[in-house]
Motif scaffolding. Structure first.
Motif, PDB file in Angstrom:
ATOM      1  N   CYS A 255     -11.442   2.491  -3.949  1.00 43.68           N
ATOM      2  CA  CYS A 255     -11.761   1.281  -3.205  1.00 43.68           C
ATOM      3  C   CYS A 255     -11.177   0.089  -3.950  1.00 43.68           C
ATOM      4  O   CYS A 255     -11.105   0.082  -5.188  1.00 43.68           O
ATOM      5  CB  CYS A 255     -13.259   1.116  -3.007  1.00 43.68           C
ATOM      6  N   ALA A 256     -10.743  -0.915  -3.192  1.00 43.80           N
ATOM      7  CA  ALA A 256     -10.102  -2.099  -3.754  1.00 43.80           C
ATOM      8  C   ALA A 256     -10.789  -3.341  -3.215  1.00 43.80           C
ATOM      9  O   ALA A 256     -11.192  -3.396  -2.043  1.00 43.80           O
ATOM     10  CB  ALA A 256      -8.621  -2.124  -3.405  1.00 43.80           C
ATOM     11  N   TYR A 257     -10.920  -4.363  -4.064  1.00 46.73           N
ATOM     12  CA  TYR A 257     -11.532  -5.630  -3.671  1.00 46.73           C
ATOM     13  C   TYR A 257     -10.465  -6.720  -3.687  1.00 46.73           C
ATOM     14  O   TYR A 257      -9.780  -6.916  -4.701  1.00 46.73           O
ATOM     15  CB  TYR A 257     -12.668  -6.007  -4.626  1.00 46.73           C
ATOM     16  N   HIS A 258     -10.304  -7.437  -2.575  1.00 45.03           N
ATOM     17  CA  HIS A 258      -9.290  -8.474  -2.440  1.00 45.03           C
ATOM     18  C   HIS A 258      -9.815  -9.772  -3.049  1.00 45.03           C
ATOM     19  O   HIS A 258     -10.730 -10.404  -2.504  1.00 45.03           O
ATOM     20  CB  HIS A 258      -8.943  -8.693  -0.968  1.00 45.03           C
ATOM     21  N   ILE A 259      -9.209 -10.198  -4.156  1.00 45.08           N
ATOM     22  CA  ILE A 259      -9.579 -11.492  -4.731  1.00 45.08           C
ATOM     23  C   ILE A 259      -8.712 -12.610  -4.141  1.00 45.08           C
ATOM     24  O   ILE A 259      -9.104 -13.784  -4.169  1.00 45.08           O
ATOM     25  CB  ILE A 259      -9.463 -11.475  -6.264  1.00 45.08           C
ATOM     26  N   THR A 260      -7.533 -12.272  -3.643  1.00 41.48           N
ATOM     27  CA  THR A 260      -6.698 -13.186  -2.859  1.00 41.48           C
ATOM     28  C   THR A 260      -6.166 -12.402  -1.669  1.00 41.48           C
ATOM     29  O   THR A 260      -6.516 -11.231  -1.475  1.00 41.48           O
ATOM     30  CB  THR A 260      -5.528 -13.760  -3.684  1.00 41.48           C
ATOM     31  N   ARG A 261      -5.267 -13.018  -0.900  1.00 47.56           N
ATOM     32  CA  ARG A 261      -4.716 -12.342   0.277  1.00 47.56           C
ATOM     33  C   ARG A 261      -3.951 -11.089  -0.097  1.00 47.56           C
ATOM     34  O   ARG A 261      -3.933 -10.110   0.645  1.00 47.56           O
ATOM     35  CB  ARG A 261      -3.807 -13.311   1.047  1.00 47.56           C
ATOM     36  N   GLU A 262      -3.277 -11.102  -1.271  1.00 41.88           N
ATOM     37  CA  GLU A 262      -2.386 -10.011  -1.611  1.00 41.88           C
ATOM     38  C   GLU A 262      -2.666  -9.371  -2.965  1.00 41.88           C
ATOM     39  O   GLU A 262      -1.968  -8.440  -3.353  1.00 41.88           O
ATOM     40  CB  GLU A 262      -0.933 -10.513  -1.588  1.00 41.88           C
ATOM     41  N   ILE A 263      -3.660  -9.842  -3.692  1.00 41.05           N
ATOM     42  CA  ILE A 263      -3.986  -9.276  -5.000  1.00 41.05           C
ATOM     43  C   ILE A 263      -5.359  -8.622  -4.921  1.00 41.05           C
ATOM     44  O   ILE A 263      -6.334  -9.246  -4.497  1.00 41.05           O
ATOM     45  CB  ILE A 263      -3.982 -10.354  -6.104  1.00 41.05           C
ATOM     46  N   THR A 264      -5.421  -7.353  -5.329  1.00 43.14           N
ATOM     47  CA  THR A 264      -6.686  -6.621  -5.338  1.00 43.14           C
ATOM     48  C   THR A 264      -6.901  -5.984  -6.704  1.00 43.14           C
ATOM     49  O   THR A 264      -5.945  -5.660  -7.411  1.00 43.14           O
ATOM     50  CB  THR A 264      -6.703  -5.509  -4.271  1.00 43.14           C
ATOM     51  N   PHE A 265      -8.164  -5.830  -7.059  1.00 41.56           N
ATOM     52  CA  PHE A 265      -8.565  -4.991  -8.188  1.00 41.56           C
ATOM     53  C   PHE A 265      -9.238  -3.754  -7.619  1.00 41.56           C
ATOM     54  O   PHE A 265     -10.040  -3.863  -6.681  1.00 41.56           O
ATOM     55  CB  PHE A 265      -9.510  -5.733  -9.127  1.00 41.56           C
ATOM     56  N   ASP A 266      -8.909  -2.580  -8.167  1.00 42.51           N
ATOM     57  CA  ASP A 266      -9.457  -1.371  -7.572  1.00 42.51           C
ATOM     58  C   ASP A 266      -9.739  -0.317  -8.628  1.00 42.51           C
ATOM     59  O   ASP A 266      -9.238  -0.375  -9.761  1.00 42.51           O
ATOM     60  CB  ASP A 266      -8.509  -0.817  -6.508  1.00 42.51           C
ATOM     61  N   VAL A 267     -10.540   0.652  -8.227  1.00 43.18           N
ATOM     62  CA  VAL A 267     -10.891   1.783  -9.069  1.00 43.18           C
ATOM     63  C   VAL A 267     -10.851   3.031  -8.200  1.00 43.18           C
ATOM     64  O   VAL A 267     -11.169   2.974  -7.003  1.00 43.18           O
ATOM     65  CB  VAL A 267     -12.281   1.601  -9.711  1.00 43.18           C
TER      66      VAL A 267
END
Length: 281
Positions: A233-245
């Protein structure tokens, strides 16, 4: 008789070329330009606003379109590597760290390329499990029309080269066992964005030839098959940048040379956690 055979083979080749041309023409209608190996990437309409606010919709809606253009991913890996059958506790495994990089692009016509590279630096236990692993793959990808509840599927087909070096010392003199695997693969990626979250899973199946080089006996080769699976799963911090695990799992069912005492075919498993960031995917 020779003239007859030449004529027969000429007819067979001509028929196959005709069928291939027909199939390609039909495929080009569904995916324009998809058979071109190096298609143009449309950068003119890409605004490069990486830090724009994330695009979100109410949970359960399917109105968020997936990104197109160039993408990049980096993940840090924390993996458990299985031991050889001849090692102490062969049912156990040992931890190591590594890195994974993915990059490529997806066009507005829903086809593109995906390249992916692995590197595991261990594990590093001399008498039990000492090894390292490298892998690089190139895949042609497509994006199918959106499915129910906003799910997208991206099939892929490609090639993978992987190298596994087993340096475990279980005899008086260390024996270096190197596996060089060239494999074809099929797979796909499924994902869905809900609000600021993207849920995704990837699967690959691969098989090919493994050339095994050793310092103490004559080199030999094995057929090798395996697969790779991830769920994240990934979390969008901006429109095109995500942090995921994600949970990452790779399995070679047969064909791996590991035992330094004799010529053999072993299996091998990597399993663990990947965490990192994604740009424009």
């Amino acid at each position: 008789m020779l003239s007859y055979r030449k004529a027969l083979w000429s007819l067979v080749i001509a028929a196959n070329l005709a069928v291939a041309s027909s199939v390609q023409a039909q495929y080009e209608t569904a995916f324009p330009g998809a058979m071109q190996p190096f298609s143009d990437v449309n950068l003119e309409n890409y605004d490069f606003q990486w830090f724009a606010p994330p695009i979100t919709e109410q949970y359960g809606q399917d109105t968020i379109d997936p990104n197109t253009g160039i993408f990049f991913e980096y993940h840090r890996l924390f993996m458990n590597v299985s031991r050889a059958e001849s090692a102490p506790g062969p049912w156990d495994g040992d931890a190591t760290y590594g890195n994974r990089v993915d990059f490529g692009y997806m066009t507005d016509d829903n086809y593109g390329w995906l390249c992916s590279g692995w590197r595991l630096d261990g594990p590093s236990y001399d008498l039990v499990n000492r090894a390292d692993f490298n892998s690089f793959e190139v895949n042609r990808t497509w994006r199918l029309d959106q499915f129910h509840q906003g799910f997208w599927i991206e099939p892929m087909i490609g090639m993978r080269f992987a190298q596994f070096n087993d340096k475990t010392t279980v005899v008086p003199e260390p024996v270096f066992v190197q596996n060089n695997m060239l494999m074809g693969q099929l797979g796909g990626r499924i994902f869905s964005q809900r609000g600021q979250w993207t849920l995704y899973s990837t699967v690959r199946g691969f098989g090919g030839q493994n050339w095994i080089f050793r310092g103490d006996i004559e080199d030999y080769s094995n057929g090798v098959v395996g697969g790779e699976f991830s769920l994240g799963c990934a979390y969008h911090i901006t429109r095109e940048i995500t942090f995921d695990v994600a949970w990452q799992h790779m399995y070679f069912g047969t064909g791996i040379g590991r035992d330094p005492n004799f010529q053999d075919s072993d299996d091998m498993t990597f399993s663990g956690v990947a965490f990192g960031f994604t740009l424009n995917r």
